[in-house]
Design a protein around this motif. Structure first.
Motif, PDB file in Angstrom:
ATOM      1  N   TYR A  57       0.816  -1.216   0.000  1.00 17.45           N
ATOM      2  CA  TYR A  57       0.000   0.000   0.000  1.00 17.45           C
ATOM      3  C   TYR A  57       0.851   1.268   0.000  1.00 17.45           C
ATOM      4  CZ  TYR A  57      -3.614   3.359   1.353  1.00 17.45           C
ATOM      5  OH  TYR A  57      -4.464   4.440   1.386  1.00 17.45           O
ATOM      6  N   LYS A  58       1.951   1.268   0.757  1.00 22.40           N
ATOM      7  CA  LYS A  58       2.802   2.458   0.823  1.00 22.40           C
ATOM      8  C   LYS A  58       3.618   2.646  -0.457  1.00 22.40           C
ATOM      9  CE  LYS A  58       3.293   2.663   5.863  1.00 22.40           C
ATOM     10  NZ  LYS A  58       4.243   2.654   7.000  1.00 22.40           N
ATOM     11  N   ARG A  61      -0.447   2.883  -4.261  1.00 18.05           N
ATOM     12  CA  ARG A  61      -1.798   3.017  -3.725  1.00 18.05           C
ATOM     13  C   ARG A  61      -2.789   3.119  -4.891  1.00 18.05           C
ATOM     14  NH1 ARG A  61      -2.378   8.016   0.135  1.00 18.05           N
ATOM     15  NH2 ARG A  61      -0.568   6.909   0.997  1.00 18.05           N
TER      16      ARG A  61
END
Length: 215
Positions: A57-58, A61
């Motif tokens: 996710y980081k 995204r």
């Protein structure tokens, strides 16, 4: 909110809602499935997908549109895993109402895979690889087709390893062309998805599809 990938997680209430709903839904379908062993086999890939999305996710995204489409597909798959793909209430209704000889829910999900995952694949391609134009629509369809083929190979390996349970997991149901039909439906779903998106971009000329400027 649906197309903006830059919303901080702390303020992305729609993503929070999808996570909570899917966790509750998955937990509910884990209670007394029709076949526990087959449920475990069917649930491995969705769990892997969720963990991959969480851990990356980081780094990358997706937009909420992509997360929503993936969420819908995972719910459809989880529903099939609970009942086994050959025994869903949807199939029982089909057989009772239209006297079908086989279960078709698995075909629906293969089609849905192409329909719902084409967009996230294209988003990854256009943002991470800066791909635009025709290939930004053709490559996601090819990726869907490749993923469908990989899944069918995984099913084949499962059939060899798990014996009778693996045969139920494959779910040929007497159709020697079941594998090819499943892959074909995934491709058709992706072509429809990319075709609709290309038409939309052509009509509206969104920033997402404008050619990159060369310096």
């Amino acid at each position: 909110m649906l197309t903006n990938p830059n919303i901080p997680f702390s303020r992305n209430w729609l993503l929070h809602l999808m996570i909570v709903v899917f966790a509750v839904y998955w937990g509910f379908t884990a209670i007394s499935p029709t076949d526990r062993i087959q449920w475990i086999m069917e649930s491995i890939l969705p769990v892997i997908v969720v963990f991959v999305l969480a851990f990356t996710y980081k780094v990358f995204r997706f937009s909420n549109t992509s997360y929503l489409l993936m969420f819908i597909f995972l719910c459809l798959h989880t529903y099939g895993a609970h009942y086994t793909y050959q025994g869903t209430p949807f199939d029982m209704w089909l057989k009772a109402s239209y006297h079908t000889q086989r279960s078709y829910y698995d075909r629906v999900v293969h089609f849905a895979f192409g329909l719902f995952w084409g967009y996230p694949f294209r988003e990854l391609l256009t943002r991470a690889a800066a791909q635009r134009g025709f290939w930004s629509y053709a490559i996601p369809a090819a990726v869907v087709f490749s993923c469908s083929a990989c899944f069918e190979i995984i099913e084949m390996v499962a059939a060899f390893v798990a014996g009778q349970k693996g045969e139920a997991y494959v779910g040929l149901q007497g159709d020697c062309f079941d594998t090819q039909k499943d892959m074909g439906l995934g491709l058709i779903g992706a072509i429809i998805s990319m075709g609709m998106l290309a038409w939309f971009h052509h009509r509206h000329r969104t920033d997402d599809d404008k050619p990159l400027k060369r310096h």
